[in-house]
Design a protein around this motif. Structure first.
Motif, PDB file in Angstrom:
ATOM      1  N   ARG A   1      -6.981  41.310  -9.520  1.00 16.53           N
ATOM      2  CA  ARG A   1      -5.711  41.108 -10.301  1.00 16.53           C
ATOM      3  C   ARG A   1      -5.067  39.845  -9.544  1.00 16.53           C
ATOM      4  N   GLY A   2      -4.223  39.193 -10.374  1.00 16.57           N
ATOM      5  CA  GLY A   2      -3.392  38.091  -9.748  1.00 16.57           C
ATOM      6  C   GLY A   2      -3.516  36.907 -10.636  1.00 16.57           C
ATOM      7  N   ARG A   3      -2.761  35.669  -9.978  1.00 19.92           N
ATOM      8  CA  ARG A   3      -2.860  34.473 -10.667  1.00 19.92           C
ATOM      9  C   ARG A   3      -3.979  33.809 -10.329  1.00 19.92           C
ATOM     10  N   HIS A   4      -4.390  32.843 -11.354  1.00 19.01           N
ATOM     11  CA  HIS A   4      -5.589  32.180 -11.413  1.00 19.01           C
ATOM     12  C   HIS A   4      -5.099  30.787 -10.950  1.00 19.01           C
ATOM     13  N   ARG A   5      -5.931  30.113  -9.996  1.00 19.49           N
ATOM     14  CA  ARG A   5      -5.496  28.847  -9.412  1.00 19.49           C
ATOM     15  C   ARG A   5      -6.150  27.994 -10.756  1.00 19.49           C
ATOM     16  N   THR A   6      -5.531  26.668 -10.751  1.00 19.01           N
ATOM     17  CA  THR A   6      -5.699  25.717 -11.549  1.00 19.01           C
ATOM     18  C   THR A   6      -6.254  24.568 -10.673  1.00 19.01           C
ATOM     19  N   THR A   7      -7.040  23.676 -10.386  1.00 20.16           N
ATOM     20  CA  THR A   7      -7.528  22.830  -9.672  1.00 20.16           C
ATOM     21  C   THR A   7      -8.918  22.154  -9.875  1.00 20.16           C
ATOM     22  N   LEU A   8      -8.770  20.893  -9.284  1.00 21.84           N
ATOM     23  CA  LEU A   8     -10.198  20.317  -9.197  1.00 21.84           C
ATOM     24  C   LEU A   8     -11.130  20.907  -8.148  1.00 21.84           C
ATOM     25  N   LEU A   9     -12.199  20.895  -8.325  1.00 17.44           N
ATOM     26  CA  LEU A   9     -13.224  21.669  -7.204  1.00 17.44           C
ATOM     27  C   LEU A   9     -14.203  20.495  -6.583  1.00 17.44           C
ATOM     28  N   SER A  10     -14.272  20.499  -5.209  1.00 15.81           N
ATOM     29  CA  SER A  10     -15.446  19.608  -4.691  1.00 15.81           C
ATOM     30  C   SER A  10     -16.833  20.196  -5.386  1.00 15.81           C
ATOM     31  N   PRO A  11     -17.847  19.250  -5.738  1.00 17.08           N
ATOM     32  CA  PRO A  11     -19.018  19.813  -5.971  1.00 17.08           C
ATOM     33  C   PRO A  11     -19.506  20.510  -4.901  1.00 17.08           C
ATOM     34  N   PHE A  12     -19.227  20.253  -3.517  1.00 13.51           N
ATOM     35  CA  PHE A  12     -19.772  21.149  -2.529  1.00 13.51           C
ATOM     36  C   PHE A  12     -19.149  22.425  -2.171  1.00 13.51           C
ATOM     37  N   ASP A  13     -18.091  22.774  -3.346  1.00 14.69           N
ATOM     38  CA  ASP A  13     -17.275  24.066  -2.989  1.00 14.69           C
ATOM     39  C   ASP A  13     -18.044  25.045  -2.847  1.00 14.69           C
ATOM     40  N   SER A  14     -17.975  26.019  -2.114  1.00 11.28           N
ATOM     41  CA  SER A  14     -18.807  27.488  -2.195  1.00 11.28           C
ATOM     42  C   SER A  14     -18.669  28.119  -3.497  1.00 11.28           C
ATOM     43  N   LEU A  15     -17.952  28.003  -4.277  1.00  9.95           N
ATOM     44  CA  LEU A  15     -17.789  28.575  -5.476  1.00  9.95           C
ATOM     45  C   LEU A  15     -18.741  28.203  -6.426  1.00  9.95           C
ATOM     46  N   VAL A  16     -19.107  26.893  -6.277  1.00 10.72           N
ATOM     47  CA  VAL A  16     -20.100  26.579  -7.257  1.00 10.72           C
ATOM     48  C   VAL A  16     -21.237  25.731  -6.468  1.00 10.72           C
ATOM     49  N   TRP A  17     -21.692  25.869  -5.355  1.00 10.25           N
ATOM     50  CA  TRP A  17     -22.638  25.069  -4.581  1.00 10.25           C
ATOM     51  C   TRP A  17     -24.304  25.473  -5.069  1.00 10.25           C
ATOM     52  N   GLU A  18     -24.221  26.662  -5.561  1.00  6.81           N
ATOM     53  CA  GLU A  18     -25.574  27.407  -6.157  1.00  6.81           C
ATOM     54  C   GLU A  18     -25.711  27.060  -7.800  1.00  6.81           C
ATOM     55  N   ARG A  19     -26.427  26.231  -8.263  1.00 10.76           N
ATOM     56  CA  ARG A  19     -26.420  26.036  -9.427  1.00 10.76           C
ATOM     57  C   ARG A  19     -26.946  27.127 -10.526  1.00 10.76           C
ATOM     58  N   ALA A  20     -27.674  27.987 -10.086  1.00  3.25           N
ATOM     59  CA  ALA A  20     -28.138  29.021 -11.154  1.00  3.25           C
ATOM     60  C   ALA A  20     -26.962  30.108 -11.087  1.00  3.25           C
ATOM     61  N   ARG A  21     -26.491  30.266  -9.819  1.00  2.00           N
ATOM     62  CA  ARG A  21     -25.148  31.247  -9.799  1.00  2.00           C
ATOM     63  C   ARG A  21     -23.952  30.659 -10.704  1.00  2.00           C
ATOM     64  N   THR A  22     -23.661  29.511 -10.743  1.00  2.00           N
ATOM     65  CA  THR A  22     -22.645  28.927 -11.393  1.00  2.00           C
ATOM     66  C   THR A  22     -23.041  29.005 -12.901  1.00  2.00           C
ATOM     67  N   GLU A  23     -24.375  28.680 -13.382  1.00  2.00           N
ATOM     68  CA  GLU A  23     -24.571  28.898 -14.640  1.00  2.00           C
ATOM     69  C   GLU A  23     -24.482  30.479 -14.990  1.00  2.00           C
ATOM     70  N   ARG A  24     -24.891  31.343 -14.252  1.00  2.00           N
ATOM     71  CA  ARG A  24     -24.637  32.668 -14.634  1.00  2.00           C
ATOM     72  C   ARG A  24     -23.547  33.295 -14.625  1.00  2.00           C
ATOM     73  N   ILE A  25     -22.661  32.917 -13.635  1.00  2.00           N
ATOM     74  CA  ILE A  25     -21.277  33.321 -13.609  1.00  2.00           C
ATOM     75  C   ILE A  25     -20.319  32.662 -14.624  1.00  2.00           C
ATOM     76  N   PHE A  26     -20.330  31.294 -14.765  1.00  2.00           N
ATOM     77  CA  PHE A  26     -19.517  30.553 -15.511  1.00  2.00           C
ATOM     78  C   PHE A  26     -20.020  29.980 -16.982  1.00  2.00           C
ATOM     79  N   GLY A  27     -21.460  29.958 -16.931  1.00  2.00           N
ATOM     80  CA  GLY A  27     -21.972  29.232 -18.098  1.00  2.00           C
ATOM     81  C   GLY A  27     -21.707  27.765 -17.913  1.00  2.00           C
ATOM     82  N   PHE A  28     -21.857  27.487 -16.881  1.00  2.00           N
ATOM     83  CA  PHE A  28     -21.406  25.967 -16.545  1.00  2.00           C
ATOM     84  C   PHE A  28     -22.701  25.339 -15.636  1.00  2.00           C
ATOM     85  N   THR A  29     -23.168  24.104 -16.510  1.00  2.00           N
ATOM     86  CA  THR A  29     -24.184  23.712 -15.802  1.00  2.00           C
ATOM     87  C   THR A  29     -23.926  22.537 -14.611  1.00  2.00           C
ATOM     88  N   HIS A  30     -23.660  22.874 -13.293  1.00  2.00           N
ATOM     89  CA  HIS A  30     -23.026  21.739 -12.334  1.00  2.00           C
ATOM     90  C   HIS A  30     -24.147  20.875 -11.621  1.00  2.00           C
TER      91      HIS A  30
END
Length: 399
Positions: free
Chosen positions: A276-305
């Motif tokens: 729980r808690g507040r969500h951050r609003t921000t620009l992410l580096s393309p090399f951020d570990s939240l999104v650096w694995e493409r298949a995981r990013t698509e699976r979790i966020f439905g977002f092709t990066h």
């Protein structure tokens, strides 16, 4: 093959997404007292890259989680700098993890398996001239920390790949663990003897390969919150069979995630309390570990990066350094930024519908303020009808 326990916990896709966001530092109050070093310890690895648009990626990582932390503060938190004093112990070192990464110095023992693998490596792309390795070690021992240039030159020609014998030797020594980088000057690695730079209690290769991998699997699982074997392996670029051999004994627990086709594992601490808690609003580096694995990013966020910096210009879809925009726990758009004086230029903005406009405007203005820009100019918007609403939001935020 190891017999693995059946999952006793089932997560929805939204549960998994929120767990991942909290584990990566984007949900809940940020730990500002721990600061940049806390971010590094929490993530376990911060990727380095040569591209610098708004800032270099390793600066963007703590910014995305903590907000407008000073860039000098970021560098001082990572690297052993002159103001720390010659006798100061390092907080981090640079090594090959997910890629070239800054790692907490406490993780030095965990990479013994990789140092051993490099020492046993039969083939290298660069030839090592006779005697140069020993000369580099001798020079570092005599003269103290040095850059490749100070050691005798990084390159033989202007081609980036045409390393000098000195550069080949010192990079080989870095991989072997005889030399370490705990500081950068500008963008140049500063090399020192590991025996001098790494604290005595950590300077050992006593952990066997299995124990090294087991610890890294546990740390990766904690940093991800929840992930498939492939997600966990990718975090420190482990081999699938290495993860398979230790995951049952890693301390992570098997879970089932709705909509995920592969088995998943979670950090038990992440399951103990609802995220729980507040969500951050921000620009992410393309090399951020939240999104650096493409298949995981698509699976979790439905977002092709995909980073398009290395794609021919005429084939780019979203731009040279398109940065995903995170808001409300979702990836709601992308911005390809640049700077012209004190203006942040959004060369291309991609929006996930009108609802994304306020968040993208907020992310742009906050980023502009962080890099000391006083204005934001938008050049292209993928949906022309959203250009004017975005301009209005920016005008209000910029005052």
């Amino acid at each position: 093959m190891t017999t693995l326990p059946r999952p006793t916990t089932t997560l929805t896709a939204d549960d998994a997404r929120r767990i991942a966001l909290r584990a990566q530092g984007f949900l809940g109050a940020p730990d500002r007292r721990a600061g940049v070093r806390g971010v590094l310890r929490h993530l376990g690895a911060v990727q380095l890259d040569t591209i610098s648009v708004l800032a270099r990626s390793h600066e963007l990582i703590p910014y995305a989680r903590l907000g407008a932390v000073g860039r000098r503060t970021v560098e001082a938190a990572y690297w052993k700098t002159p103001e720390h004093g010659a006798s100061a112990a390092p907080h981090a070192f640079e090594y090959w993890s997910h890629a070239a990464c800054i790692l907490p110095v406490e993780e030095w023992p965990h990479f013994a398996f990789r140092r051993r693998a490099y020492r046993d490596r039969p083939h290298w792309n660069h030839q090592l001239p006779d005697g140069v390795y020993a000369q580099v070690i001798k020079q570092l021992r005599t003269e103290g920390p040095l850059t490749a240039t100070e050691l005798g030159g990084a390159k033989r020609t202007s081609d980036w790949w045409d390393w000098s014998g000195t550069k080949v030797a010192v990079e080989r020594a870095l991989m072997y663990g005889e030399v370490v980088c705990v500081e950068r000057r500008g963008w140049k690695r500063v090399y020192d003897l590991a025996e001098r730079a790494i604290p005595d209690a950590l300077l050992h290769d006593e952990l066997d390969d299995t124990e090294c991998v087991r610890r890294l699997v546990r740390l990766a699982g904690e940093a991800l919150g929840v992930g498939t074997r492939a997600d966990i392996a990718d975090y420190h670029r482990l081999k699938g069979e290495q993860v398979e051999a230790v995951i049952a004994d890693s301390g992570l627990v098997p879970v089932e995630v709705a909509g995920w086709s592969k088995p998943a594992w979670a950090d038990p601490a992440a399951l103990a309390a609802p995220p729980r808690g507040r969500h951050r609003t921000t620009l992410l580096s393309p090399f951020d570990s939240l999104v650096w694995e493409r298949a995981r990013t698509e699976r979790i966020f439905g977002f092709t990066h995909r980073l398009e910096a290395y794609v021919p210009k005429q084939k780019r879809v979203h731009g040279y350094f398109a940065m995903p925009v995170l808001a409300g726990g979702r990836l709601v758009g992308r911005v390809d930024p640049a700077r012209e004086g004190r203006t942040l230029v959004a060369r291309q903005v991609t929006l996930d519908g009108a609802k994304a406009v306020p968040a993208v405007a907020q992310a742009l203005v906050e980023a502009a303020t962080w890099v000391d820009c006083t204005d934001v100019r938008v050049e292209r918007v993928d949906a022309p009808e959203l250009r004017e609403p975005l301009a209005r939001e920016l005008a209000v935020l910029l005052g």
